[in-house]
Design a protein around this motif. Structure first.
Motif, PDB file in Angstrom:
ATOM      1  N   GLU A 157      29.611  43.525  35.641  1.00  0.00           N
ATOM      2  CA  GLU A 157      30.520  44.651  35.876  1.00  0.00           C
ATOM      3  C   GLU A 157      30.089  45.447  37.106  1.00  0.00           C
ATOM      4  OE1 GLU A 157      32.028  48.808  33.769  1.00  0.00           O
ATOM      5  OE2 GLU A 157      31.172  47.218  32.519  1.00  0.00           O
ATOM      6  N   ALA A 158      28.778  45.597  37.291  1.00  0.00           N
ATOM      7  CA  ALA A 158      28.278  46.334  38.455  1.00  0.00           C
ATOM      8  C   ALA A 158      28.704  45.672  39.760  1.00  0.00           C
ATOM      9  CB  ALA A 158      26.760  46.436  38.398  1.00  0.00           C
ATOM     10  N   GLU A 182      31.476  44.676  40.512  1.00  0.00           N
ATOM     11  CA  GLU A 182      32.826  45.125  40.863  1.00  0.00           C
ATOM     12  C   GLU A 182      32.851  46.597  41.267  1.00  0.00           C
ATOM     13  OE1 GLU A 182      34.874  44.247  37.227  1.00  0.00           O
ATOM     14  OE2 GLU A 182      35.437  42.251  37.922  1.00  0.00           O
ATOM     15  N   ARG A 183      31.688  47.225  41.323  1.00  0.00           N
ATOM     16  CA  ARG A 183      31.617  48.651  41.635  1.00  0.00           C
ATOM     17  C   ARG A 183      31.212  48.857  43.099  1.00  0.00           C
ATOM     18  NH1 ARG A 183      34.284  51.263  37.500  1.00  0.00           N
ATOM     19  NH2 ARG A 183      33.819  50.211  35.539  1.00  0.00           N
ATOM     20  N   SER A 184      30.758  50.074  43.426  1.00  0.00           N
ATOM     21  CA  SER A 184      30.404  50.391  44.808  1.00  0.00           C
ATOM     22  C   SER A 184      29.188  49.587  45.255  1.00  0.00           C
ATOM     23  CB  SER A 184      30.100  51.891  44.935  1.00  0.00           C
ATOM     24  OG  SER A 184      28.864  52.194  44.294  1.00  0.00           O
ATOM     25  N   GLN A 185      28.986  49.550  46.581  1.00  0.00           N
ATOM     26  CA  GLN A 185      27.846  48.806  47.117  1.00  0.00           C
ATOM     27  C   GLN A 185      26.532  49.392  46.622  1.00  0.00           C
ATOM     28  OE1 GLN A 185      28.286  45.934  49.077  1.00  0.00           O
ATOM     29  NE2 GLN A 185      26.161  45.708  48.422  1.00  0.00           N
ATOM     30  N   HIS A 186      26.465  50.724  46.522  1.00  0.00           N
ATOM     31  CA  HIS A 186      25.248  51.364  46.015  1.00  0.00           C
ATOM     32  C   HIS A 186      24.949  50.907  44.592  1.00  0.00           C
ATOM     33  CE1 HIS A 186      24.454  53.917  49.386  1.00  0.00           C
ATOM     34  NE2 HIS A 186      25.608  54.534  49.310  1.00  0.00           N
ATOM     35  N   THR A 187      25.982  50.919  43.736  1.00  0.00           N
ATOM     36  CA  THR A 187      25.787  50.515  42.341  1.00  0.00           C
ATOM     37  C   THR A 187      25.370  49.053  42.258  1.00  0.00           C
ATOM     38  OG1 THR A 187      27.337  52.162  41.480  1.00  0.00           O
ATOM     39  CG2 THR A 187      26.944  50.219  40.113  1.00  0.00           C
ATOM     40  N   GLN A 188      25.991  48.201  43.058  1.00  0.00           N
ATOM     41  CA  GLN A 188      25.606  46.789  43.077  1.00  0.00           C
ATOM     42  C   GLN A 188      24.136  46.628  43.460  1.00  0.00           C
ATOM     43  OE1 GLN A 188      28.248  44.064  45.199  1.00  0.00           O
ATOM     44  NE2 GLN A 188      29.875  45.587  45.086  1.00  0.00           N
ATOM     45  N   ASN A 189      23.728  47.348  44.500  1.00  0.00           N
ATOM     46  CA  ASN A 189      22.350  47.228  44.972  1.00  0.00           C
ATOM     47  C   ASN A 189      21.353  47.690  43.915  1.00  0.00           C
ATOM     48  OD1 ASN A 189      23.272  46.256  47.411  1.00  0.00           O
ATOM     49  ND2 ASN A 189      23.130  48.219  48.464  1.00  0.00           N
TER      50      ASN A 189
END
Length: 217
Positions: free
Chosen positions: A181-182, A184-191
């Motif tokens: 799910e992360a 699909e979120r913002s780049q910060h959240t993915q990182n």
């Protein structure tokens, strides 16, 4: 005295998973960015109305332009202004929402730009934004509506709990966001997620009989 329950004026919009009637958003997403998840949902549920808020859509950046154009093509209302201006516009239009999503990650680095806000300044800004949002809940959400907040910051998480309590909103903390799910979120959240940092997920529920406007601290 009759024990019959009063008719619910919002009965026609329940369950919240059904198609949205006129004047109702399924979700208002604040800080939508590339809006990967929102774009997918808008395509999957074309009879539900969505709104996306991100001042980044006003910037001449290709990824924001592409996301904004795709959202509009899918029938999503796009607000390329600040959160405050967008919410004022939504309230003025008379629209209500079943859900609001707000993603609040801290930037991974504060040394890239000399003028970049410090973590403390980010927390102050976050509290101000969340307080503003919660102060407009009665104008934005249907009874039983939810606010979903995602953050990796312990300080932000503490602020969510405190402000929810101040405004009389029930708050639940879910299990950390799955990596899938992360993605699909913002780049910060993915990182953060890829580095193994848990993304905390909160659900705030609006009950009109419990809701209150707290005194300024």
């Amino acid at each position: 005295m009759s024990n019959r329950r009063r008719p619910n004026p919002f009965a026609s919009v329940y369950p919240f998973r059904g198609n949205t009637p006129p004047g109702v958003y399924q979700t208002i997403e604040i800080g939508s960015g590339r809006a990967t998840r929102l774009r997918r949902n808008a395509e999957r549920f074309p009879k539900r109305k969505y709104a996306a808020i991100d001042i980044g859509y006003s910037f001449p950046l290709e990824n924001f332009r592409n996301a904004s154009a795709d959202l509009k093509q899918k029938g999503v209302d796009v607000y390329s202004t600040s959160m405050a201006m967008a919410l004022h516009s939504i309230i003025k239009s008379g629209m209500k929402a079943r859900n609001i999503e707000m993603e609040m990650p801290l930037p991974l680095s504060f040394s890239d730009i000399a003028s970049h806000p410090t973590p403390t300044e980010h927390l102050i800004r976050f509290r101000r934004q969340l307080r503003f949002l919660l102060g407009k809940v009665s104008f934005l959400l249907l009874p039983g509506g939810k606010i979903f907040i995602h953050t990796e910051s312990l300080a932000f998480a503490t602020a969510v709990r405190e402000l929810a309590r101040d405004f009389g909103l029930s708050v639940q903390e879910r299990n950390p966001m799955p990596i899938r799910e992360a993605a699909e979120r913002s780049q910060h959240t993915q990182n953060y997620s890829q580095k193994g940092v848990p993304i905390r997920r909160f659900v705030l529920v609006y009950h009109p009989h419990r809701y209150r406007l707290p005194l300024r601290k």
